[in-house]
Scaffold this active site. Structure first.
Site, PDB file in Angstrom:
ATOM      1  N   ASP A 172     -49.342  38.193 -21.561  1.00  0.00           N
ATOM      2  CA  ASP A 172     -48.067  37.919 -22.218  1.00  0.00           C
ATOM      3  C   ASP A 172     -48.140  38.314 -23.690  1.00  0.00           C
ATOM      4  O   ASP A 172     -48.856  37.685 -24.471  1.00  0.00           O
ATOM      5  CB  ASP A 172     -47.736  36.424 -22.100  1.00  0.00           C
ATOM      6  CG  ASP A 172     -46.380  36.084 -22.697  1.00  0.00           C
ATOM      7  OD1 ASP A 172     -45.382  36.245 -21.975  1.00  0.00           O
ATOM      8  OD2 ASP A 172     -46.314  35.689 -23.874  1.00  0.00           O
ATOM      9  N   LYS A 217     -41.590  41.234 -24.997  1.00  0.00           N
ATOM     10  CA  LYS A 217     -40.317  40.554 -25.304  1.00  0.00           C
ATOM     11  C   LYS A 217     -39.568  41.279 -26.410  1.00  0.00           C
ATOM     12  O   LYS A 217     -40.184  41.742 -27.382  1.00  0.00           O
ATOM     13  CB  LYS A 217     -40.577  39.101 -25.749  1.00  0.00           C
ATOM     14  CG  LYS A 217     -41.509  38.328 -24.827  1.00  0.00           C
ATOM     15  CD  LYS A 217     -41.608  36.864 -25.202  1.00  0.00           C
ATOM     16  CE  LYS A 217     -42.752  36.200 -24.466  1.00  0.00           C
ATOM     17  NZ  LYS A 217     -44.097  36.414 -25.068  1.00  0.00           N
ATOM     18  N   TYR A 268     -45.355  39.368 -31.840  1.00  0.00           N
ATOM     19  CA  TYR A 268     -46.765  38.982 -31.970  1.00  0.00           C
ATOM     20  C   TYR A 268     -47.561  40.060 -32.716  1.00  0.00           C
ATOM     21  O   TYR A 268     -48.706  39.829 -33.099  1.00  0.00           O
ATOM     22  CB  TYR A 268     -47.419  38.726 -30.602  1.00  0.00           C
ATOM     23  CG  TYR A 268     -46.757  37.648 -29.778  1.00  0.00           C
ATOM     24  CD1 TYR A 268     -45.797  36.804 -30.322  1.00  0.00           C
ATOM     25  CD2 TYR A 268     -47.089  37.488 -28.442  1.00  0.00           C
ATOM     26  CE1 TYR A 268     -45.190  35.831 -29.552  1.00  0.00           C
ATOM     27  CE2 TYR A 268     -46.487  36.508 -27.664  1.00  0.00           C
ATOM     28  CZ  TYR A 268     -45.532  35.694 -28.226  1.00  0.00           C
ATOM     29  OH  TYR A 268     -44.931  34.726 -27.456  1.00  0.00           O
ATOM     30  N   HIS A 319     -36.569  37.476 -26.146  1.00  0.00           N
ATOM     31  CA  HIS A 319     -37.471  36.446 -26.672  1.00  0.00           C
ATOM     32  C   HIS A 319     -36.751  35.131 -26.985  1.00  0.00           C
ATOM     33  O   HIS A 319     -37.239  34.049 -26.657  1.00  0.00           O
ATOM     34  CB  HIS A 319     -38.157  36.984 -27.925  1.00  0.00           C
ATOM     35  CG  HIS A 319     -39.468  36.343 -28.225  1.00  0.00           C
ATOM     36  ND1 HIS A 319     -40.509  36.995 -28.839  1.00  0.00           N
ATOM     37  CD2 HIS A 319     -39.912  35.088 -27.998  1.00  0.00           C
ATOM     38  CE1 HIS A 319     -41.529  36.169 -28.981  1.00  0.00           C
ATOM     39  NE2 HIS A 319     -41.197  35.009 -28.480  1.00  0.00           N
TER      40      HIS A 319
HETATM   41  N1  LIG Z   1     -41.577  32.691 -25.561  1.00  0.00           N
HETATM   42  C1  LIG Z   1     -41.869  31.980 -26.630  1.00  0.00           C
HETATM   43  O1  LIG Z   1     -40.986  31.639 -27.426  1.00  0.00           O
HETATM   44  C2  LIG Z   1     -43.301  31.565 -26.874  1.00  0.00           C
HETATM   45  C3  LIG Z   1     -43.610  30.623 -27.871  1.00  0.00           C
HETATM   46  C4  LIG Z   1     -44.942  30.248 -28.069  1.00  0.00           C
HETATM   47  C5  LIG Z   1     -45.942  30.818 -27.281  1.00  0.00           C
HETATM   48  N2  LIG Z   1     -45.610  31.754 -26.322  1.00  0.00           N
HETATM   49  C6  LIG Z   1     -46.658  32.339 -25.449  1.00  0.00           C
HETATM   50  O2  LIG Z   1     -47.360  31.278 -24.833  1.00  0.00           O
HETATM   51  C7  LIG Z   1     -48.760  31.464 -25.031  1.00  0.00           C
HETATM   52  C8  LIG Z   1     -49.496  30.145 -25.045  1.00  0.00           C
HETATM   53  O3  LIG Z   1     -48.938  29.258 -25.994  1.00  0.00           O
HETATM   54  P1  LIG Z   1     -49.739  28.659 -27.229  1.00  0.00           P
HETATM   55  O4  LIG Z   1     -50.848  29.583 -27.606  1.00  0.00           O
HETATM   56  O5  LIG Z   1     -48.717  28.298 -28.223  1.00  0.00           O
HETATM   57  O6  LIG Z   1     -50.305  27.284 -26.692  1.00  0.00           O
HETATM   58  P2  LIG Z   1     -51.394  26.809 -25.609  1.00  0.00           P
HETATM   59  O7  LIG Z   1     -51.815  27.947 -24.738  1.00  0.00           O
HETATM   60  O8  LIG Z   1     -50.844  25.595 -24.988  1.00  0.00           O
HETATM   61  O9  LIG Z   1     -52.582  26.337 -26.526  1.00  0.00           O
HETATM   62  C9  LIG Z   1     -53.426  27.239 -27.189  1.00  0.00           C
HETATM   63  C10 LIG Z   1     -54.410  26.417 -28.018  1.00  0.00           C
HETATM   64  O10 LIG Z   1     -55.182  25.584 -27.150  1.00  0.00           O
HETATM   65  C11 LIG Z   1     -56.569  25.881 -27.313  1.00  0.00           C
HETATM   66  N3  LIG Z   1     -57.156  25.851 -25.956  1.00  0.00           N
HETATM   67  C12 LIG Z   1     -56.988  26.747 -24.958  1.00  0.00           C
HETATM   68  N4  LIG Z   1     -57.657  26.374 -23.856  1.00  0.00           N
HETATM   69  C13 LIG Z   1     -58.289  25.208 -24.166  1.00  0.00           C
HETATM   70  C14 LIG Z   1     -59.139  24.338 -23.443  1.00  0.00           C
HETATM   71  N5  LIG Z   1     -59.477  24.611 -22.187  1.00  0.00           N
HETATM   72  N6  LIG Z   1     -59.589  23.225 -24.067  1.00  0.00           N
HETATM   73  C15 LIG Z   1     -59.237  22.960 -25.354  1.00  0.00           C
HETATM   74  N7  LIG Z   1     -58.433  23.745 -26.083  1.00  0.00           N
HETATM   75  C16 LIG Z   1     -57.959  24.867 -25.496  1.00  0.00           C
HETATM   76  C17 LIG Z   1     -56.638  27.254 -27.946  1.00  0.00           C
HETATM   77  O11 LIG Z   1     -57.757  27.357 -28.785  1.00  0.00           O
HETATM   78  P3  LIG Z   1     -58.907  28.509 -28.604  1.00  0.00           P
HETATM   79  O12 LIG Z   1     -58.230  29.844 -28.655  1.00  0.00           O
HETATM   80  O13 LIG Z   1     -59.812  28.260 -29.758  1.00  0.00           O
HETATM   81  O14 LIG Z   1     -59.560  28.247 -27.271  1.00  0.00           O
HETATM   82  C18 LIG Z   1     -55.365  27.282 -28.782  1.00  0.00           C
HETATM   83  O15 LIG Z   1     -55.578  26.646 -30.020  1.00  0.00           O
HETATM   84  C19 LIG Z   1     -48.822  32.246 -26.365  1.00  0.00           C
HETATM   85  O16 LIG Z   1     -50.068  32.855 -26.549  1.00  0.00           O
HETATM   86  C20 LIG Z   1     -47.683  33.200 -26.180  1.00  0.00           C
HETATM   87  O17 LIG Z   1     -48.095  34.289 -25.352  1.00  0.00           O
HETATM   88  C21 LIG Z   1     -44.311  32.114 -26.107  1.00  0.00           C
END
Ligand SMILES: NC(=O)c1ccc[n+]([C@@H]2O[C@H](COP(=O)([O-])OP(=O)(O)OC[C@H]3O[C@@H](n4cnc5c(N)ncnc54)[C@H](OP(=O)(O)O)[C@@H]3O)[C@@H](O)[C@H]2O)c1
Length: 277
Positions: A44, A74, A49, A107
């Site tokens: 994704d 997106k 980004y 997006h």
């Molecule tokens: N469409 C939209 O508007 C939108 C908005 C926000 C995000 N997104 C997409 O959604 C994806 C994921 O969202 P997100 O990055 O905001 O949040 P997330 O995936 O819920 O959380 C990521 C965070 O959690 C940590 N983490 C991951 N696996 C872990 C585990 N097993 N144990 C402990 N900590 C862990 C990561 O740290 P480390 O990297 O240090 O492991 C990072 O700090 C984004 O990368 C993006 O592609 C889309």
């Protein structure tokens, strides 16, 4: 192999994917290569980004055949005018070094600008042209969905929305399901406020011999949502994908969903939270 769903347009999509924000530069490329090596097939990314080149480079470096991967990007808010949405998509493909996207999303609806129907018409045309296999939206409410469907007759395949235990999106999951739209979950772990120590999650983790993150991702999968966790850490990448060997009971599912709270929505300074971009 990660299991798949069949979308409303007949395309298949992995039930769990890899989020790439904010992975950048050589470390970012290496993290995405690591994720592909760990077994992720859904990647994704987004124009906002600013890492489409890194994702494209990681795909080439991984050696995994293009057709085995499911790549999502997106269209940003500033590219909603019809011609700009078409040009934006061609630019995404150029930056990624790909001939087609598996899924392309609007997006944010940016309702104050009011051009999301134009962006949707552009996605319909891009799908007909074959540059995009599946088309969808992100952060759309029921009202936005109804409008694009009524005005074009085309239903999105996916609506990617914020969804985690503190913000379980009961209403939008129901709306998406009624319309035949697959829900994809962004910030699926809850990001900064990851609710790992909540008793409902900690107890399930202990019972099934897995980590709290695995419990949350399994909850997402059993809800029928597609979580796209991001991790720069190889160990976590592997663990986050390893959620297909245990099953949460109905009571455990309900206890996690009931962690939802009015202030559960995430706010932050990343591009996803700015309507006007
Ligand atoms: N469409 C939209 O508007 C939108 C908005 C926000 C995000 N997104 C997409 O959604 C994806 C994921 O969202 P997100 O990055 O905001 O949040 P997330 O995936 O819920 O959380 C990521 C965070 O959690 C940590 N983490 C991951 N696996 C872990 C585990 N097993 N144990 C402990 N900590 C862990 C990561 O740290 P480390 O990297 O240090 O492991 C990072 O700090 C984004 O990368 C993006 O592609 C889309």
């Amino acid at each position: 192999m990660t299991p798949t769903y069949t979308l409303n347009d007949g395309q298949t999509i992995p039930v769990l994917g890899f989020g790439t924000y904010p992975l950048h530069g050589e470390d970012g490329t290496a993290a995405v290569v690591g994720a592909i090596e760990a077994g992720y097939r859904l990647l994704d990314t987004a124009v906002n980004y600013e890492n489409e080149p890194e994702v494209g480079e990681a795909i080439r470096r991984s050696g995994v055949p293009r057709e085995e991967l499911f790549v999502t990007s997106k269209i940003p808010g500033r590219h909603h005018a019809y011609d700009e949405a078409i040009a934006s998509t061609r630019e995404s493909l150029r930056r990624l070094g790909l001939e087609y996207l598996d899924l392309h999303l609007i997006h944010w609806p940016n309702p104050s600008v009011g051009k999301y129907v134009e962006a949707w018409r552009a996605l319909v045309a891009l799908q007909e042209e074959g540059l995009v296999r599946s088309i969808g939206v992100s952060n759309f409410t029921g009202e936005h969905l109804t409008r694009i469907i009524d005005e074009t007759g085309v239903t999105p395949a996916v609506n990617q929305i914020e969804l985690h235990p503190y913000f379980p999106q009961r209403e939008m999951r129901r709306v998406n399901e009624e319309l035949g739209i697959r829900t994809e979950s962004w910030s699926p772990l809850g990001k900064r406020q990851a609710p790992f120590s909540e008793p409902a999650i900690a107890a399930a983790a202990e019972k099934h011999g897995v980590s709290p993150a695995q419990v949350i991702l399994r909850w997402q999968v059993q809800l029928g949502c597609i979580p796209i966790p991001k991790s720069a850490t190889r160990e976590r990448q592997v663990a986050n994908l390893d959620v297909f060997d245990f099953e949460l009971g109905a009571d455990e599912m309900a206890a996690i969903t009931s962690l939802g709270r009015p202030d559960g929505r995430l706010f932050g300074g990343d591009p996803d939270h700015h309507e006007e971009m």
